[in-house]
Design a protein around this motif. Structure first.
Motif, mmCIF file in Angstrom:
data_model
loop_
_atom_site.group_PDB
_atom_site.id
_atom_site.type_symbol
_atom_site.label_atom_id
_atom_site.label_comp_id
_atom_site.label_asym_id
_atom_site.label_seq_id
_atom_site.Cartn_x
_atom_site.Cartn_y
_atom_site.Cartn_z
ATOM 1 N N ILE A 199 0.855 -1.187 0.000
ATOM 2 C CA ILE A 199 0.000 0.000 0.000
ATOM 3 C C ILE A 199 0.888 1.234 0.000
ATOM 4 O O ILE A 199 1.499 1.573 1.019
ATOM 5 N N ALA A 200 0.997 1.888 -1.124
ATOM 6 C CA ALA A 200 1.914 3.021 -1.275
ATOM 7 C C ALA A 200 1.261 4.331 -0.862
ATOM 8 O O ALA A 200 0.033 4.473 -0.879
ATOM 9 N N ASP A 201 2.091 5.284 -0.474
ATOM 10 C CA ASP A 201 1.675 6.677 -0.210
ATOM 11 C C ASP A 201 0.610 6.788 0.872
ATOM 12 O O ASP A 201 -0.231 7.702 0.847
ATOM 13 N N ALA A 202 0.641 5.900 1.848
ATOM 14 C CA ALA A 202 -0.393 5.916 2.890
ATOM 15 C C ALA A 202 -0.265 7.137 3.798
ATOM 16 O O ALA A 202 -1.279 7.679 4.264
ATOM 17 N N TYR A 203 0.960 7.579 4.054
ATOM 18 C CA TYR A 203 1.122 8.748 4.928
ATOM 19 C C TYR A 203 0.489 9.974 4.288
ATOM 20 O O TYR A 203 -0.294 10.689 4.926
ATOM 21 N N GLU A 204 0.804 10.212 3.015
ATOM 22 C CA GLU A 204 0.232 11.359 2.312
ATOM 23 C C GLU A 204 -1.286 11.222 2.195
ATOM 24 O O GLU A 204 -2.025 12.201 2.315
ATOM 25 N N GLY A 205 -1.744 9.999 1.977
ATOM 26 C CA GLY A 205 -3.190 9.770 1.888
ATOM 27 C C GLY A 205 -3.899 10.047 3.196
ATOM 28 O O GLY A 205 -4.959 10.682 3.220
ATOM 29 N N ALA A 206 -3.303 9.595 4.298
ATOM 30 C CA ALA A 206 -3.912 9.828 5.607
ATOM 31 C C ALA A 206 -3.969 11.307 5.938
ATOM 32 O O ALA A 206 -4.934 11.781 6.556
ATOM 33 N N LEU A 207 -2.942 12.051 5.520
ATOM 34 C CA LEU A 207 -2.905 13.483 5.830
ATOM 35 C C LEU A 207 -4.100 14.230 5.242
ATOM 36 O O LEU A 207 -4.496 15.269 5.764
ATOM 37 N N GLY A 236 -10.422 1.807 -1.735
ATOM 38 C CA GLY A 236 -11.068 0.534 -2.036
ATOM 39 C C GLY A 236 -10.325 -0.674 -1.502
ATOM 40 O O GLY A 236 -10.711 -1.810 -1.784
ATOM 41 N N THR A 237 -9.285 -0.443 -0.707
ATOM 42 C CA THR A 237 -8.543 -1.565 -0.132
ATOM 43 C C THR A 237 -9.412 -2.348 0.838
ATOM 44 O O THR A 237 -9.306 -3.575 0.929
ATOM 45 N N CYS A 238 -10.259 -1.640 1.557
ATOM 46 C CA CYS A 238 -11.191 -2.258 2.510
ATOM 47 C C CYS A 238 -12.554 -1.612 2.363
ATOM 48 O O CYS A 238 -12.667 -0.475 1.888
#
Length: 283
Positions: free
Chosen positions: A117-125, A147-149
């Motif tokens: 799962i790439a770029d999760a930090y930027e996505g969470a921000l 759409g991962t979950c």
């Protein structure tokens, strides 16, 4: 007093909720709440806004926060109610608690990257109203968006609990310190949603014993994650330890929370509600 519609546990965009303090106040009032508190995680930056919004909607208000502590290697939440929101000691303590969240978030993102799962930090921000308070909930919303979950519950089960790729433990405040910050600021400390913790009977007894010894005075008996049986159980615990009883939905979002603001059962009888002990602190 036990049938007062008090909701003393919810979260805004200042921590990990999705609504502003003003929108929460409007929702609480529409649902018939008489006494309200905003209890953002490790943060009191929304308190003056929440109190003003409560007044606009004709509700009484208690200042609030929810402090993360580590006890017996488990994260426990302590709700503080009725404190001085401008207290310098409280603000310093909460700032120290918040400081470790950024590093933890980057470690969570690294674990998720290893799971593909790439770029999760930027996505969470993108879901964070206050970057100091980035949390697992913000990562969960990102994984639902991609759409991962299908929902945040699935995210936690698959990725964010112990033994899963995105789990990163964090050492929070000490129980003694959190209770002291609250009481020194004139407030009352409450153990939040006690049924959620994975304690043995001995560990739970130790939690309540130490909490009371440090000056803690309340426990959430009725809350959004408690079953009826759990509310009965912790009503008995409140009586056993001589603690006042609190009531709060733990509302975060219209799309994620199982219990809406103000839509809770009343406190069981023969208990002292926390708001009786805080009558002079109600705004």
């Amino acid at each position: 007093m036990s049938i007062l519609n008090a909701d003393l546990h919810c979260h805004s965009v200042v921590s990990d909720g999705t609504l502003t303090p003003e929108a929460l106040a409007a929702r609480a009032a529409a649902n018939g709440v008489h006494l309200w508190s905003l209890t953002d995680h490790d943060e009191i930056g929304g308190q003056h806004r929440a109190a003003a919004a409560a007044r606009e909607h004709g509700m009484r208000y208690l200042t609030g926060t929810e402090i993360s502590v580590t006890f017996a290697q488990e994260t426990v939440h302590i709700v503080g109610l009725g404190f001085d929101a401008d207290d310098a000691g409280m603000r310093r303590g909460l700032q120290a608690t918040r400081d470790g969240r950024g590093e933890r978030a980057r470690e969570i993102a690294a674990g998720l990257a290893q799971a593909g799962i790439a770029d999760a930090y930027e996505g969470a921000l993108r879901y964070v109203g206050n970057p100091e308070l980035i949390s697992r909930t913000h990562f969960a919303r990102f994984l639902v968006e991609t759409g991962t979950c299908k929902d945040t519950g699935e995210v936690f089960r698959r990725f964010l609990v112990e033994g899963k790729p995105g789990f990163v433990p964090h050492r929070w405040a000490a129980l003694k310190d959190a209770v002291q910050w609250i009481t020194d600021a004139g407030g009352l400390a409450v153990i939040a949603h006690p049924a959620r913790y994975r304690f043995t009977a001995n560990e739970e007894y130790a939690l309540f014993t130490e909490f009371k010894a440090h000056g803690g005075r309340g426990v959430e008996v009725v809350t959004g994650s408690h079953t009826t049986a759990e509310s009965v159980r912790y009503a008995e615990t409140a009586r056993e330890f001589g603690l006042a009883a609190s009531r709060g939905s733990d509302f975060h979002s219209p799309d994620e929370s199982h219990t809406d603001l103000g839509r809770l059962p009343h406190l069981p009888g023969a208990l002292t509600p926390v708001w009786e002990l805080l009558a002079d602190r109600i705004l």
